[in-house]
Design a protein around this motif. Structure first.
Motif, PDB file in Angstrom:
ATOM      1  N   PRO A 108      48.475  32.745  41.672  1.00 16.09           N
ATOM      2  CA  PRO A 108      49.486  32.848  42.887  1.00 16.09           C
ATOM      3  C   PRO A 108      50.653  34.278  42.333  1.00 16.09           C
ATOM      4  CG  PRO A 108      49.989  31.489  40.166  1.00 16.09           C
ATOM      5  CD  PRO A 108      48.514  31.414  40.151  1.00 16.09           C
ATOM      6  N   VAL A 109      49.451  35.244  40.996  1.00  7.74           N
ATOM      7  CA  VAL A 109      49.933  36.876  41.504  1.00  7.74           C
ATOM      8  C   VAL A 109      49.397  37.483  42.386  1.00  7.74           C
ATOM      9  CG1 VAL A 109      51.974  36.334  39.650  1.00  7.74           C
ATOM     10  CG2 VAL A 109      49.386  37.313  39.119  1.00  7.74           C
ATOM     11  N   PRO A 110      49.235  38.410  43.073  1.00  9.23           N
ATOM     12  CA  PRO A 110      48.057  39.107  43.585  1.00  9.23           C
ATOM     13  C   PRO A 110      47.444  39.463  41.992  1.00  9.23           C
ATOM     14  CG  PRO A 110      50.515  40.411  44.019  1.00  9.23           C
ATOM     15  CD  PRO A 110      50.396  39.401  42.889  1.00  9.23           C
ATOM     16  N   ILE A 111      46.264  39.443  42.721  1.00 10.62           N
ATOM     17  CA  ILE A 111      44.496  40.152  41.831  1.00 10.62           C
ATOM     18  C   ILE A 111      44.102  41.074  42.857  1.00 10.62           C
ATOM     19  CG2 ILE A 111      42.446  39.312  41.301  1.00 10.62           C
ATOM     20  CD1 ILE A 111      44.666  38.278  40.027  1.00 10.62           C
ATOM     21  N   VAL A 112      43.730  42.539  41.515  1.00 16.70           N
ATOM     22  CA  VAL A 112      43.061  44.031  41.951  1.00 16.70           C
ATOM     23  C   VAL A 112      42.495  43.950  41.656  1.00 16.70           C
ATOM     24  CG1 VAL A 112      43.718  46.233  42.194  1.00 16.70           C
ATOM     25  CG2 VAL A 112      45.759  44.436  42.766  1.00 16.70           C
ATOM     26  N   ILE A 113      40.912  43.793  41.794  1.00 18.55           N
ATOM     27  CA  ILE A 113      39.826  43.903  41.712  1.00 18.55           C
ATOM     28  C   ILE A 113      39.751  45.286  41.927  1.00 18.55           C
ATOM     29  CG2 ILE A 113      36.793  43.996  42.207  1.00 18.55           C
ATOM     30  CD1 ILE A 113      38.215  40.714  40.969  1.00 18.55           C
ATOM     31  N   ILE A 114      38.755  45.884  40.118  1.00 17.11           N
ATOM     32  CA  ILE A 114      38.570  47.616  40.507  1.00 17.11           C
ATOM     33  C   ILE A 114      36.839  47.482  39.703  1.00 17.11           C
ATOM     34  CG2 ILE A 114      38.821  49.221  39.151  1.00 17.11           C
ATOM     35  CD1 ILE A 114      40.684  48.437  40.214  1.00 17.11           C
ATOM     36  N   GLY A 115      35.976  47.294  40.995  1.00 21.79           N
ATOM     37  CA  GLY A 115      34.195  47.083  40.748  1.00 21.79           C
ATOM     38  C   GLY A 115      33.493  48.982  41.399  1.00 21.79           C
ATOM     39  N   ASN A 116      32.176  47.842  40.931  1.00 21.51           N
ATOM     40  CA  ASN A 116      31.487  49.125  41.478  1.00 21.51           C
ATOM     41  C   ASN A 116      30.242  48.661  42.608  1.00 21.51           C
ATOM     42  OD1 ASN A 116      30.045  47.969  39.910  1.00 21.51           O
ATOM     43  ND2 ASN A 116      30.810  49.931  38.828  1.00 21.51           N
ATOM     44  N   LEU A 117      30.008  49.293  43.202  1.00 23.16           N
ATOM     45  CA  LEU A 117      28.526  48.338  44.500  1.00 23.16           C
ATOM     46  C   LEU A 117      27.106  48.769  43.659  1.00 23.16           C
ATOM     47  CD1 LEU A 117      29.528  49.871  47.837  1.00 23.16           C
ATOM     48  CD2 LEU A 117      30.358  47.622  46.768  1.00 23.16           C
ATOM     49  N   SER A 118      27.089  49.223  42.429  1.00 22.87           N
ATOM     50  CA  SER A 118      25.870  49.402  41.594  1.00 22.87           C
ATOM     51  C   SER A 118      25.908  49.409  40.354  1.00 22.87           C
ATOM     52  CB  SER A 118      25.203  51.621  42.513  1.00 22.87           C
ATOM     53  OG  SER A 118      26.575  51.777  41.632  1.00 22.87           O
ATOM     54  N   VAL A 119      24.620  49.398  39.929  1.00 28.56           N
ATOM     55  CA  VAL A 119      24.678  49.000  38.105  1.00 28.56           C
ATOM     56  C   VAL A 119      25.045  50.847  37.559  1.00 28.56           C
ATOM     57  CG1 VAL A 119      23.003  48.450  36.217  1.00 28.56           C
ATOM     58  CG2 VAL A 119      23.333  47.122  39.005  1.00 28.56           C
TER      59      VAL A 119
ATOM     60  N   ALA B 190      40.619  32.842  32.921  1.00 24.14           N
ATOM     61  CA  ALA B 190      41.647  33.931  32.589  1.00 24.14           C
ATOM     62  C   ALA B 190      42.122  34.845  33.234  1.00 24.14           C
ATOM     63  CB  ALA B 190      40.412  35.532  32.353  1.00 24.14           C
ATOM     64  N   VAL B 191      42.645  34.681  34.204  1.00 21.43           N
ATOM     65  CA  VAL B 191      43.740  34.499  34.835  1.00 21.43           C
ATOM     66  C   VAL B 191      45.004  33.507  34.358  1.00 21.43           C
ATOM     67  CG1 VAL B 191      44.997  34.318  37.543  1.00 21.43           C
ATOM     68  CG2 VAL B 191      42.248  35.589  36.621  1.00 21.43           C
ATOM     69  N   GLN B 192      44.250  32.395  34.740  1.00 17.48           N
ATOM     70  CA  GLN B 192      45.817  31.319  34.231  1.00 17.48           C
ATOM     71  C   GLN B 192      46.170  31.254  33.128  1.00 17.48           C
ATOM     72  OE1 GLN B 192      43.599  27.384  35.518  1.00 17.48           O
ATOM     73  NE2 GLN B 192      42.621  28.642  36.649  1.00 17.48           N
TER      74      GLN B 192
ATOM     75  N   HIS C  98      52.170  34.907  30.041  1.00 15.60           N
ATOM     76  CA  HIS C  98      53.096  35.825  29.546  1.00 15.60           C
ATOM     77  C   HIS C  98      53.438  35.786  31.913  1.00 15.60           C
ATOM     78  CE1 HIS C  98      52.022  38.457  26.232  1.00 15.60           C
ATOM     79  NE2 HIS C  98      50.072  37.533  26.437  1.00 15.60           N
ATOM     80  N   LYS C  99      54.650  36.605  31.860  1.00 18.46           N
ATOM     81  CA  LYS C  99      55.417  36.710  33.129  1.00 18.46           C
ATOM     82  C   LYS C  99      54.586  38.362  33.920  1.00 18.46           C
ATOM     83  CE  LYS C  99      59.668  36.844  35.758  1.00 18.46           C
ATOM     84  NZ  LYS C  99      59.117  35.928  36.803  1.00 18.46           N
ATOM     85  N   LEU C 100      53.583  37.975  34.701  1.00 25.86           N
ATOM     86  CA  LEU C 100      52.922  38.679  35.644  1.00 25.86           C
ATOM     87  C   LEU C 100      53.416  38.979  36.937  1.00 25.86           C
ATOM     88  CD1 LEU C 100      49.925  38.862  33.409  1.00 25.86           C
ATOM     89  CD2 LEU C 100      51.455  40.467  33.062  1.00 25.86           C
ATOM     90  N   ASP C 101      53.557  40.953  37.604  1.00 23.24           N
ATOM     91  CA  ASP C 101      53.747  41.094  38.155  1.00 23.24           C
ATOM     92  C   ASP C 101      52.189  40.945  39.398  1.00 23.24           C
ATOM     93  OD1 ASP C 101      56.431  41.234  38.403  1.00 23.24           O
ATOM     94  OD2 ASP C 101      56.732  43.068  37.574  1.00 23.24           O
ATOM     95  N   VAL C 102      51.179  41.429  38.783  1.00 24.37           N
ATOM     96  CA  VAL C 102      49.964  41.460  39.345  1.00 24.37           C
ATOM     97  C   VAL C 102      48.847  41.996  38.018  1.00 24.37           C
ATOM     98  CG1 VAL C 102      49.960  44.278  38.546  1.00 24.37           C
ATOM     99  CG2 VAL C 102      48.530  43.865  40.257  1.00 24.37           C
ATOM    100  N   ILE C 103      47.515  42.342  38.295  1.00 23.06           N
ATOM    101  CA  ILE C 103      46.207  41.339  37.275  1.00 23.06           C
ATOM    102  C   ILE C 103      45.206  42.140  37.788  1.00 23.06           C
ATOM    103  CG2 ILE C 103      44.559  39.968  36.583  1.00 23.06           C
ATOM    104  CD1 ILE C 103      47.101  37.867  36.195  1.00 23.06           C
ATOM    105  N   LEU C 104      45.042  43.700  37.267  1.00 18.39           N
ATOM    106  CA  LEU C 104      44.063  44.147  37.141  1.00 18.39           C
ATOM    107  C   LEU C 104      42.379  43.311  36.852  1.00 18.39           C
ATOM    108  CD1 LEU C 104      44.773  47.677  36.453  1.00 18.39           C
ATOM    109  CD2 LEU C 104      45.375  46.367  39.173  1.00 18.39           C
ATOM    110  N   THR C 105      41.154  43.188  37.514  1.00 22.23           N
ATOM    111  CA  THR C 105      40.226  43.040  36.766  1.00 22.23           C
ATOM    112  C   THR C 105      39.182  44.034  36.944  1.00 22.23           C
ATOM    113  OG1 THR C 105      38.804  42.502  38.653  1.00 22.23           O
ATOM    114  CG2 THR C 105      40.682  41.202  38.076  1.00 22.23           C
TER     115      THR C 105
ATOM    116  N   ALA D 210      33.718  34.116  43.490  1.00 18.93           N
ATOM    117  CA  ALA D 210      35.056  32.474  42.659  1.00 18.93           C
ATOM    118  C   ALA D 210      35.841  32.859  42.421  1.00 18.93           C
ATOM    119  CB  ALA D 210      33.662  32.045  41.645  1.00 18.93           C
ATOM    120  N   LEU D 211      36.426  34.553  42.197  1.00 19.56           N
ATOM    121  CA  LEU D 211      38.021  34.528  41.691  1.00 19.56           C
ATOM    122  C   LEU D 211      38.187  35.469  43.276  1.00 19.56           C
ATOM    123  CD1 LEU D 211      41.031  34.882  40.764  1.00 19.56           C
ATOM    124  CD2 LEU D 211      39.233  36.797  39.915  1.00 19.56           C
ATOM    125  N   ALA D 212      39.279  34.787  43.810  1.00 21.15           N
ATOM    126  CA  ALA D 212      39.819  35.489  45.185  1.00 21.15           C
ATOM    127  C   ALA D 212      40.513  36.846  44.800  1.00 21.15           C
ATOM    128  CB  ALA D 212      40.628  34.614  46.401  1.00 21.15           C
TER     129      ALA D 212
END
Length: 335
Positions: free
Chosen positions: A45-56, A130-132, A138-145, A153-155
């Protein structure tokens, strides 16, 4: 050996290409099934920001996560973090970190992020759980992964990809012939591309409106026992160690900073340190210097001459503004 195959001149990687094609086929089919909604994604229900990479391997993702936490928090947003918690094994998942959580329970990076920022951090193999848990506590505005670009599986609402400015994508092949989890054309669909360090490449030319460069800036050295802070030039007879995916980057940084390094020792990424393992690496008259990621695993048995070097990611203001603009647009569309 594998690093030479992926990033060096060794062309024997072609022997592994059949396995790479299998990996790539599975990855592409799986992604397509999520896009077609045959496989279901859970949406927060709150925005999810993915911080990831394409390579190992380490591309500077964790310093970027910390920098974004600080930037978004300074703008009044309540930020939470979720992670797979690689290398950790908790009795129960999801796990909400606290001051007593160890790297054995939660993994290296989540503990580092929590200790540096004190924002809510939860880990679980199933990141939706983990998000749930975070939203329950906590009351959050945004969640970073921290990582999770391929965890469909996580939109997600915003995707940020970190690219190693020096190594880039190596030979460009999927694992195991190359370092890629997804091919470079995946950059077309992400929202931001952050290049770690200066680089000679055409990524910015291909994606000028969403590509930014960050620099890693070393801070003062910190004593593991006393938390005393010193300028790096005031440490002498340094024996440097690094248990990260690219130890040479740390050692090269120390050389660039004219640190008094007399010896370097590399360990595997996510190495579990013990007093016995480190005891013979340094004498009482020498200084043991490590990364902050290694330090979170050594505080319980540290000696007086053990220090670590925190690193900050310096981001262009425009990159943070673009993320904030995307978040603001999402908030408006959801209201």
């Amino acid at each position: 050996m594998i690093e030479k195959l992926w990033y060096g001149k060794n062309r024997l990687y072609w022997l592994l290409l059949p396995f790479s094609w299998i990996y790539g086929l599975i990855a592409c089919v799986r992604h397509k099934l999520y896009q077609m909604r045959i496989l279901k994604s859970w949406r927060s229900p709150v925005p999810i920001v993915i911080i990831g990479n394409l390579s190992v391997g380490g591309n500077g993702k964790t310093p970027l996560v910390i920098a974004l936490i600080e930037a978004l928090t300074s703008k009044g947003l309540q930020v939470g973090i979720v992670s797979r918690g690689y290398g950790g094994k908790a009795d129960n998942y999801p796990l909400l970190l606290n001051d007593n959580t160890t790297t054995e329970q939660a993994g290296d990076e989540p503990v580092l992020i929590y200790q540096r920022t004190k924002v809510p951090v939860a880990v679980a193999p199933n990141r939706s759980q983990a998000v749930q848990l975070l939203l329950k506590q906590h009351k959050l505005d945004v969640i970073l992964t921290d990582d999770g670009l391929q965890h469909y599986a996580l939109a997600r609402d915003i995707e940020v990809v970190v690219v190693d400015g020096k190594r880039l994508f190596g030979n460009g092949w999927w694992m195991p012939a190359g370092p890629m989890r997804e091919r470079a054309n995946r950059l077309k669909s992400v929202d931001l591309i952050i290049i770690n360090g200066d680089s000679v490449n055409n990524i910015a030319e291909l994606y000028p409106s969403k590509t930014y460069t960050m620099q890693l800036a070393p801070l003062y050295a910190v004593n593991l026992l006393t938390q005393e802070k010193r300028e790096l030039v005031n440490l002498h007879n340094i024996c440097a160690i690094a248990g990260i995916s690219n130890p040479q980057r740390f050692f090269t940084m120390l050389t660039t900073l004219n640190a008094d390094v007399i010896k370097t020792t590399s360990f595997a990424d996510h190495q579990k340190f013990t007093p016995a393992l480190l005891a013979n690496l340094v004498t009482n008259e020498q200084t043991l210097l490590m990364t902050e990621k290694d330090a979170v695993k050594c505080r319980q048995f540290a000696l007086p001459n053990w220090w670590y070097l925190p690193i900050d990611a310096v981001l262009p203001i425009a990159a943070v503004d673009q993320i904030c603009s995307l978040l603001a647009n999402m908030k408006s569309s959801r209201e």
